[in-house]
Design a protein around this motif. Sequence first.
Motif, PDB file in Angstrom:
ATOM      1  N   SER A 360      12.257 -20.713 -11.696  1.00 60.23           N
ATOM      2  CA  SER A 360      11.989 -20.996 -13.115  1.00 60.23           C
ATOM      3  C   SER A 360      11.119 -19.932 -13.766  1.00 60.23           C
ATOM      4  O   SER A 360      11.133 -19.774 -14.992  1.00 60.23           O
ATOM      5  N   GLU A 361      10.345 -19.167 -12.952  1.00 60.96           N
ATOM      6  CA  GLU A 361       9.518 -18.113 -13.530  1.00 60.96           C
ATOM      7  C   GLU A 361      10.355 -16.985 -14.122  1.00 60.96           C
ATOM      8  O   GLU A 361       9.851 -16.150 -14.885  1.00 60.96           O
ATOM      9  N   LYS A 362      11.646 -16.932 -13.770  1.00 61.45           N
ATOM     10  CA  LYS A 362      12.547 -15.895 -14.291  1.00 61.45           C
ATOM     11  C   LYS A 362      13.343 -16.360 -15.519  1.00 61.45           C
ATOM     12  O   LYS A 362      14.060 -15.569 -16.130  1.00 61.45           O
ATOM     13  N   TRP A 363      13.202 -17.625 -15.868  1.00 66.22           N
ATOM     14  CA  TRP A 363      14.044 -18.178 -16.922  1.00 66.22           C
ATOM     15  C   TRP A 363      13.771 -17.553 -18.289  1.00 66.22           C
ATOM     16  O   TRP A 363      14.684 -17.342 -19.082  1.00 66.22           O
ATOM     17  N   SER A 364      12.499 -17.259 -18.565  1.00 68.72           N
ATOM     18  CA  SER A 364      12.164 -16.676 -19.872  1.00 68.72           C
ATOM     19  C   SER A 364      12.853 -15.331 -20.066  1.00 68.72           C
ATOM     20  O   SER A 364      13.253 -14.975 -21.183  1.00 68.72           O
ATOM     21  N   GLU A 365      13.001 -14.565 -18.965  1.00 67.25           N
ATOM     22  CA  GLU A 365      13.683 -13.274 -19.053  1.00 67.25           C
ATOM     23  C   GLU A 365      15.154 -13.466 -19.421  1.00 67.25           C
ATOM     24  O   GLU A 365      15.710 -12.695 -20.226  1.00 67.25           O
ATOM     25  N   LEU A 366      15.772 -14.496 -18.866  1.00 67.31           N
ATOM     26  CA  LEU A 366      17.164 -14.797 -19.219  1.00 67.31           C
ATOM     27  C   LEU A 366      17.291 -15.159 -20.689  1.00 67.31           C
ATOM     28  O   LEU A 366      18.217 -14.720 -21.384  1.00 67.31           O
ATOM     29  N   ILE A 367      16.354 -15.977 -21.163  1.00 63.23           N
ATOM     30  CA  ILE A 367      16.389 -16.400 -22.569  1.00 63.23           C
ATOM     31  C   ILE A 367      16.297 -15.191 -23.489  1.00 63.23           C
ATOM     32  O   ILE A 367      17.026 -15.065 -24.477  1.00 63.23           O
ATOM     33  N   ASP A 368      15.411 -14.237 -23.154  1.00 66.93           N
ATOM     34  CA  ASP A 368      15.251 -13.032 -23.977  1.00 66.93           C
ATOM     35  C   ASP A 368      16.510 -12.154 -23.927  1.00 66.93           C
ATOM     36  O   ASP A 368      16.951 -11.625 -24.956  1.00 66.93           O
ATOM     37  N   LEU A 369      17.072 -11.997 -22.759  1.00 65.56           N
ATOM     38  CA  LEU A 369      18.234 -11.116 -22.613  1.00 65.56           C
ATOM     39  C   LEU A 369      19.421 -11.604 -23.432  1.00 65.56           C
ATOM     40  O   LEU A 369      20.176 -10.804 -23.991  1.00 65.56           O
ATOM     41  N   TYR A 370      19.582 -12.912 -23.511  1.00 66.78           N
ATOM     42  CA  TYR A 370      20.740 -13.483 -24.207  1.00 66.78           C
ATOM     43  C   TYR A 370      20.351 -14.154 -25.524  1.00 66.78           C
ATOM     44  O   TYR A 370      21.080 -14.990 -26.057  1.00 66.78           O
ATOM     45  N   GLN A 371      19.178 -13.746 -26.041  1.00 66.71           N
ATOM     46  CA  GLN A 371      18.735 -14.108 -27.394  1.00 66.71           C
ATOM     47  C   GLN A 371      18.707 -15.619 -27.643  1.00 66.71           C
ATOM     48  O   GLN A 371      18.856 -16.065 -28.780  1.00 66.71           O
ATOM     49  N   GLY A 372      18.525 -16.404 -26.592  1.00 67.02           N
ATOM     50  CA  GLY A 372      18.389 -17.848 -26.761  1.00 67.02           C
ATOM     51  C   GLY A 372      19.613 -18.542 -27.294  1.00 67.02           C
ATOM     52  O   GLY A 372      19.525 -19.686 -27.765  1.00 67.02           O
ATOM     53  N   ASN A 373      20.778 -17.882 -27.254  1.00 63.63           N
ATOM     54  CA  ASN A 373      22.006 -18.514 -27.750  1.00 63.63           C
ATOM     55  C   ASN A 373      22.451 -19.589 -26.751  1.00 63.63           C
ATOM     56  O   ASN A 373      22.751 -19.281 -25.596  1.00 63.63           O
ATOM     57  N   PRO A 374      22.499 -20.860 -27.157  1.00 63.02           N
ATOM     58  CA  PRO A 374      22.805 -21.939 -26.208  1.00 63.02           C
ATOM     59  C   PRO A 374      24.133 -21.762 -25.484  1.00 63.02           C
ATOM     60  O   PRO A 374      24.211 -21.995 -24.271  1.00 63.02           O
TER      61      PRO A 374
END
Length: 487
Positions: A360-374
Amino acid sequence: MDIAEVLTLADDLIFAKTGKHLDYVQDAILRGTLEDATYTQIAQELYSSPSHVRNVGSDLWKTLSKGLKKNITKNNFRAVLENSKIYNYQSAIVGENVTVGENVTVNHNFNVCPEKARSPKTPQNPEPTAKQPRIDLGDAPEISTFFDRKSELTTLENWILSRTRLITILGLSGIGKTALTLELIPQIQHEFDCIIWRSLRDAPPLASLQTDIIKFLSQQQETNPPNSPLSRGGEEIQPASPRRGEEIQPLSPPLSKGGLGGVIHHLRSQRCLIILDDVQTIFSSQQLAGNYKPGYENYGAFFKQIAESCHNSCIILISWEKPREIAALESHQKNCQTLQLNGLGESAREIFTEKGLSESEKWSELIDLYQGNPLWLNTVAAAIQDLFSGKVSEFLSYDSLVLGDLEYLLNKHFQRLSDSEKQVMSWLANQNKPVEISKKPALLELSPSEFLKAVESLRRRLLIEKVQKGDRTLFAVQRAIAEYLNS
């Protein structure tokens, strides 16, 4: 003073005395009175005559006077309610011969008390029936998940309460425009008499859409079905009787009256919410944003007329790109507003929890990479689970951004671009940081005018981002989009 509470109390009184709920004109008179509006101003909002509004108001004050056993007029309505001290309590209308329990304060024919203070033997009236609009969501998709969008919901609700006539919700596919609008409906449905949702995914001609809308909005004129706004609570609401020498127009035009005039007439005679989804399908592909398909240019006049005509209804447009007319109309803040929907923040972590991702510590990086698009995050999360057993670090170990099924989603957007837009997008995608556009890049085979028009069009499509650094305005593309262009 809480206007909603006043309207509820007034509706209870009217129903107790007449067996009918507040109609549209009475509601507007009470709202206007609490806002110190004159009958003329109220009539202008209703697109009605001041004499008709004044006559309806006269009957309304007489009925309220009987209910409160006080002489009520437009001038003293606010003062009487304030002096009655009925606010901040649970209130219900009771009859004259009701037995009142201990610690119950009776204020004229209002029973005002905390729930726990009522005697068990005190007759209880049912809760007032909330205003129930007629709703047709036949074209709306089913949404199983909604993420935190409190700020956006509040913004939309405030616009609707302030009588904004045309609202545009913009965003890339999958960003959550439709889910947001569906979540909004339960919050604001009490504000409307009719709510209808229509998708333009099959690009219906405007005449066909208008006929469909009028058919729905005028149903109560044909049969007054039990759940229609003219038949609330099983009691049919009759329009006010005309006064001697005064001509009253019917609440709705005859069913044969169609076209834009028919739609506007219905929007004036009742408070309607019309939601049009997939608006981008009426625009041409391979041209600059906002150019209508041949034969669909009349939609532009339709949107413009909706914003500029006098009525209390609202139309919400859901689209990938902004109609050309909207930019000019937005100068009239009350009439036209646009909400650009951006990606999710940390609330997107719910997606990864549901997909069973680890680290879960890596999840924020995923959100940033894909611009939070659901939708993008759902697609990526499914790939991580399938290919890497949910291990985010292994997915992120790749030098380039993995798109997978996102290529198909992004391709839908890029198929719509003009040649000049494709050139600009390709140039931006090869920049390693946001850049200025004060001068046209020499390598682009575009005139300065063509270059700026392409940049403006890409902004309307939300495919490039504007970044402000001090007094410098820079432009860039999202990393996922750049990866798609360079793949």
